[in-house]
Design a protein around this motif. Structure first.
Motif, PDB file in Angstrom:
ATOM      1  N   ASN A   6       0.828  -1.200   0.000  1.00  0.00           N
ATOM      2  CA  ASN A   6       0.000   0.000   0.000  1.00  0.00           C
ATOM      3  C   ASN A   6       0.868   1.258   0.000  1.00  0.00           C
ATOM      4  O   ASN A   6       0.612   2.202  -0.751  1.00  0.00           O
ATOM      5  CB  ASN A   6      -0.920  -0.022   1.223  1.00  0.00           C
ATOM      6  N   VAL A   7       1.896   1.256   0.831  1.00  0.00           N
ATOM      7  CA  VAL A   7       2.830   2.390   0.886  1.00  0.00           C
ATOM      8  C   VAL A   7       3.547   2.537  -0.459  1.00  0.00           C
ATOM      9  O   VAL A   7       3.698   3.644  -0.978  1.00  0.00           O
ATOM     10  CB  VAL A   7       3.853   2.208   2.035  1.00  0.00           C
ATOM     11  N   TRP A   8       3.958   1.400  -1.034  1.00  0.00           N
ATOM     12  CA  TRP A   8       4.686   1.429  -2.306  1.00  0.00           C
ATOM     13  C   TRP A   8       3.820   2.011  -3.415  1.00  0.00           C
ATOM     14  O   TRP A   8       4.272   2.860  -4.182  1.00  0.00           O
ATOM     15  CB  TRP A   8       5.149   0.016  -2.662  1.00  0.00           C
ATOM     16  N   TRP A   9       2.561   1.567  -3.518  1.00  0.00           N
ATOM     17  CA  TRP A   9       1.660   2.088  -4.561  1.00  0.00           C
ATOM     18  C   TRP A   9       1.312   3.555  -4.314  1.00  0.00           C
ATOM     19  O   TRP A   9       1.190   4.332  -5.266  1.00  0.00           O
ATOM     20  CB  TRP A   9       0.397   1.234  -4.666  1.00  0.00           C
ATOM     21  N   CYS A  89       6.945  14.293   0.096  1.00  0.00           N
ATOM     22  CA  CYS A  89       6.054  13.239   0.598  1.00  0.00           C
ATOM     23  C   CYS A  89       6.487  11.864   0.093  1.00  0.00           C
ATOM     24  O   CYS A  89       6.636  10.931   0.882  1.00  0.00           O
ATOM     25  CB  CYS A  89       4.617  13.532   0.173  1.00  0.00           C
ATOM     26  N   TYR A  90       6.700  11.727  -1.216  1.00  0.00           N
ATOM     27  CA  TYR A  90       7.047  10.390  -1.698  1.00  0.00           C
ATOM     28  C   TYR A  90       8.468   9.983  -1.323  1.00  0.00           C
ATOM     29  O   TYR A  90       8.768   8.801  -1.215  1.00  0.00           O
ATOM     30  CB  TYR A  90       6.748  10.190  -3.188  1.00  0.00           C
ATOM     31  N   GLU A  91       9.343  10.946  -1.074  1.00  0.00           N
ATOM     32  CA  GLU A  91      10.664  10.588  -0.554  1.00  0.00           C
ATOM     33  C   GLU A  91      10.559  10.080   0.886  1.00  0.00           C
ATOM     34  O   GLU A  91      11.250   9.136   1.273  1.00  0.00           O
ATOM     35  CB  GLU A  91      11.620  11.775  -0.650  1.00  0.00           C
ATOM     36  N   ALA A  92       9.671  10.692   1.661  1.00  0.00           N
ATOM     37  CA  ALA A  92       9.442  10.210   3.029  1.00  0.00           C
ATOM     38  C   ALA A  92       8.793   8.824   3.002  1.00  0.00           C
ATOM     39  O   ALA A  92       9.114   7.974   3.843  1.00  0.00           O
ATOM     40  CB  ALA A  92       8.560  11.200   3.791  1.00  0.00           C
ATOM     41  N   LEU A  93       7.912   8.600   2.053  1.00  0.00           N
ATOM     42  CA  LEU A  93       7.302   7.269   1.914  1.00  0.00           C
ATOM     43  C   LEU A  93       8.353   6.227   1.560  1.00  0.00           C
ATOM     44  O   LEU A  93       8.290   5.084   2.028  1.00  0.00           O
ATOM     45  CB  LEU A  93       6.201   7.289   0.850  1.00  0.00           C
ATOM     46  N   ASN A  94       9.334   6.619   0.747  1.00  0.00           N
ATOM     47  CA  ASN A  94      10.411   5.702   0.390  1.00  0.00           C
ATOM     48  C   ASN A  94      11.204   5.296   1.632  1.00  0.00           C
ATOM     49  O   ASN A  94      11.571   4.135   1.795  1.00  0.00           O
ATOM     50  CB  ASN A  94      11.325   6.336  -0.655  1.00  0.00           C
ATOM     51  N   THR A  95      11.453   6.237   2.509  1.00  0.00           N
ATOM     52  CA  THR A  95      12.143   5.939   3.762  1.00  0.00           C
ATOM     53  C   THR A  95      11.290   5.008   4.630  1.00  0.00           C
ATOM     54  O   THR A  95      11.801   4.059   5.228  1.00  0.00           O
ATOM     55  CB  THR A  95      12.433   7.243   4.535  1.00  0.00           C
TER      56      THR A  95
END
Length: 187
Positions: A6-9, A89-95
């Motif tokens: 879910n986080v990845w998508w 946001c998506y960089e934080a999601l990557n972490t």
């Protein structure tokens, strides 16, 4: 679907959102330049070749005022700064994807972090999610690893988005020339 999926998508959809916002920024700036250039060229044309034209007076003054209003309106969308927030946001999601949770407390903390990250910028649209799914599917060698697979509806949204974008952008670039030709035919 697992939480990490879910986080990845979500991350992939936010990347598509950033691309869309940056595209809006680029085209809005280029269109403002293009419309200004056409306005200047039309003004020079009427001063040089048709100084007594009724079209030159009021029509191009209205065009210039509309261009001024549109430039202020476009500036209010803040496409570039919104894209920067989405990128953060998506960089934080990557972490977040790479964090390991062994206990329930750690899982709860990661879930809370996920919610905070999601609230840090605007949400993506379904079209961004569909584009992410299709792009992932098309760029993955082993299609069986893409989960979930894009449905017919995702493909429909993908092609509709691409076609409508092409048509809208084309019309926007053609509009000032079409206006010039239409006004010349009326004169």
């Amino acid at each position: 679907m697992a939480f990490s999926d879910n986080v990845w998508w979500t991350r992939k959809a936010r990347i598509q959102l950033e691309k869309r916002l940056l595209s809006y920024f680029f085209h809005s700036q280029l269109l403002l330049f293009w419309y200004s250039l056409v306005g200047v060229v039309a003004s020079i044309y009427y001063v040089k070749f048709q100084p007594n034209s009724e079209v030159a007076g009021i029509s191009w003054i209205i065009y210039s005022v509309m261009l001024l209003c549109v430039s202020i309106f476009i500036g209010s969308f803040s496409f570039k700064s919104r894209a920067d927030k989405v990128k953060e946001c998506y960089e934080a999601l990557n972490t977040l994807i790479h964090k390991q949770a062994n206990t329930d407390d750690e899982k709860n903390q990661i879930t809370q972090d996920y919610e905070l990250i999601l609230n840090s910028c605007e949400n993506h649209k379904f079209v961004d999610h569909a584009l992410a799914m299709i792009e992932t599917y098309l760029t993955t060698t082993d299609k069986t690893k893409v989960n979930p697979h894009p449905t017919k509806f995702h493909w429909y949204v993908f092609f509709k988005a691409k076609l409508s974008r092409f048509l809208v952008v084309s019309c926007l670039y053609i509009a000032p020339i079409a206006l010039f030709v239409a006004l010349e035919k009326l004169a």
